[in-house]
Design a protein around this motif. Structure first.
Motif, PDB file in Angstrom:
ATOM      1  N   VAL A  33      -9.398  -8.212 112.855  1.00  0.00           N
ATOM      2  CA  VAL A  33     -10.809  -8.391 112.464  1.00  0.00           C
ATOM      3  C   VAL A  33     -11.604  -7.929 113.732  1.00  0.00           C
ATOM      4  CG1 VAL A  33     -12.653 -10.222 112.485  1.00  0.00           C
ATOM      5  CG2 VAL A  33     -10.621 -10.440 110.949  1.00  0.00           C
ATOM      6  N   ASP A  34     -11.094  -8.178 114.980  1.00  0.00           N
ATOM      7  CA  ASP A  34     -11.926  -7.671 115.985  1.00  0.00           C
ATOM      8  C   ASP A  34     -11.768  -6.177 116.138  1.00  0.00           C
ATOM      9  OD1 ASP A  34     -12.241 -10.259 117.156  1.00  0.00           O
ATOM     10  OD2 ASP A  34     -10.605 -10.181 118.517  1.00  0.00           O
ATOM     11  N   LYS A  35     -10.893  -5.515 115.443  1.00  0.00           N
ATOM     12  CA  LYS A  35     -10.848  -4.020 115.440  1.00  0.00           C
ATOM     13  C   LYS A  35     -12.033  -3.640 114.430  1.00  0.00           C
ATOM     14  CE  LYS A  35      -6.187  -3.720 116.988  1.00  0.00           C
ATOM     15  NZ  LYS A  35      -4.903  -3.220 116.340  1.00  0.00           N
ATOM     16  N   THR A  36     -12.259  -4.066 113.410  1.00  0.00           N
ATOM     17  CA  THR A  36     -13.142  -3.647 112.301  1.00  0.00           C
ATOM     18  C   THR A  36     -14.657  -4.029 112.750  1.00  0.00           C
ATOM     19  OG1 THR A  36     -13.179  -5.904 111.213  1.00  0.00           O
ATOM     20  CG2 THR A  36     -11.575  -4.290 110.892  1.00  0.00           C
ATOM     21  N   ASN A  37     -15.721  -3.128 112.006  1.00  0.00           N
ATOM     22  CA  ASN A  37     -16.926  -3.357 112.319  1.00  0.00           C
ATOM     23  C   ASN A  37     -17.277  -4.356 111.450  1.00  0.00           C
ATOM     24  OD1 ASN A  37     -17.853  -2.246 110.008  1.00  0.00           O
ATOM     25  ND2 ASN A  37     -17.537   0.082 110.871  1.00  0.00           N
ATOM     26  N   GLU A  40     -17.163  -3.590 107.399  1.00  0.00           N
ATOM     27  CA  GLU A  40     -16.036  -3.295 106.752  1.00  0.00           C
ATOM     28  C   GLU A  40     -14.761  -4.253 106.846  1.00  0.00           C
ATOM     29  OE1 GLU A  40     -13.194  -0.270 108.719  1.00  0.00           O
ATOM     30  OE2 GLU A  40     -15.034   0.563 108.759  1.00  0.00           O
ATOM     31  N   LEU A  41     -14.095  -4.363 105.908  1.00  0.00           N
ATOM     32  CA  LEU A  41     -12.879  -5.184 106.101  1.00  0.00           C
ATOM     33  C   LEU A  41     -11.867  -4.542 105.368  1.00  0.00           C
ATOM     34  CD1 LEU A  41     -13.963  -9.011 105.677  1.00  0.00           C
ATOM     35  CD2 LEU A  41     -13.066  -8.299 107.706  1.00  0.00           C
ATOM     36  N   SER A  42     -10.946  -4.292 105.957  1.00  0.00           N
ATOM     37  CA  SER A  42      -9.618  -3.612 105.189  1.00  0.00           C
ATOM     38  C   SER A  42      -8.846  -4.416 104.294  1.00  0.00           C
ATOM     39  CB  SER A  42      -8.515  -2.905 106.241  1.00  0.00           C
ATOM     40  OG  SER A  42      -7.969  -3.906 106.743  1.00  0.00           O
ATOM     41  N   MET A  43      -8.144  -3.852 103.248  1.00  0.00           N
ATOM     42  CA  MET A  43      -7.536  -4.759 102.319  1.00  0.00           C
ATOM     43  C   MET A  43      -6.170  -5.330 103.015  1.00  0.00           C
ATOM     44  SD  MET A  43      -8.782  -4.363  99.293  1.00  0.00           S
ATOM     45  CE  MET A  43      -7.535  -5.262  98.681  1.00  0.00           C
ATOM     46  N   ASP A  44      -5.780  -4.762 104.159  1.00  0.00           N
ATOM     47  CA  ASP A  44      -4.737  -5.568 105.019  1.00  0.00           C
ATOM     48  C   ASP A  44      -5.175  -6.736 105.398  1.00  0.00           C
ATOM     49  OD1 ASP A  44      -2.098  -4.965 105.771  1.00  0.00           O
ATOM     50  OD2 ASP A  44      -2.737  -4.494 108.002  1.00  0.00           O
ATOM     51  N   VAL A  45      -6.415  -6.706 106.065  1.00  0.00           N
ATOM     52  CA  VAL A  45      -6.852  -7.956 106.420  1.00  0.00           C
ATOM     53  C   VAL A  45      -7.291  -8.946 105.435  1.00  0.00           C
ATOM     54  CG1 VAL A  45      -9.392  -8.960 107.521  1.00  0.00           C
ATOM     55  CG2 VAL A  45      -8.262  -6.540 108.417  1.00  0.00           C
TER      56      VAL A  45
END
Length: 65
Positions: A33-37, A40-45
């Motif tokens: 989560v810290d890596k995303t803005n 956006e949230l990836s499907m992996d998250v």
């Protein structure tokens, strides 16, 4: 009585392992989560969050029994 002790020991080991896994997954989720803005949230998250939720429910139900 010895059998009950063995069952309880096995139950405790399984709970400890699941809690360790839960901690590991939450740390991974925090890093992801810290890596995303914020937009956006990836499907992996999302999958990781669902796995944490399922594992937490499993641990909680086993602790109640």
């Amino acid at each position: 009585q010895e059998r009950m002790k063995s069952v309880n020991d096995d139950r405790h080991k399984k709970l400890a392992a699941d809690v360790d896994r839960l901690l590991s997954l939450t740390n991974e989720l925090k890093t992801d989560v810290d890596k995303t803005n914020k937009d956006e949230l990836s499907m992996d998250v999302i999958r990781k969050a669902q796995e944490i939720e399922k594992l937490a429910h499993d641990v909680q139900s086993r602790m109640k029994n």
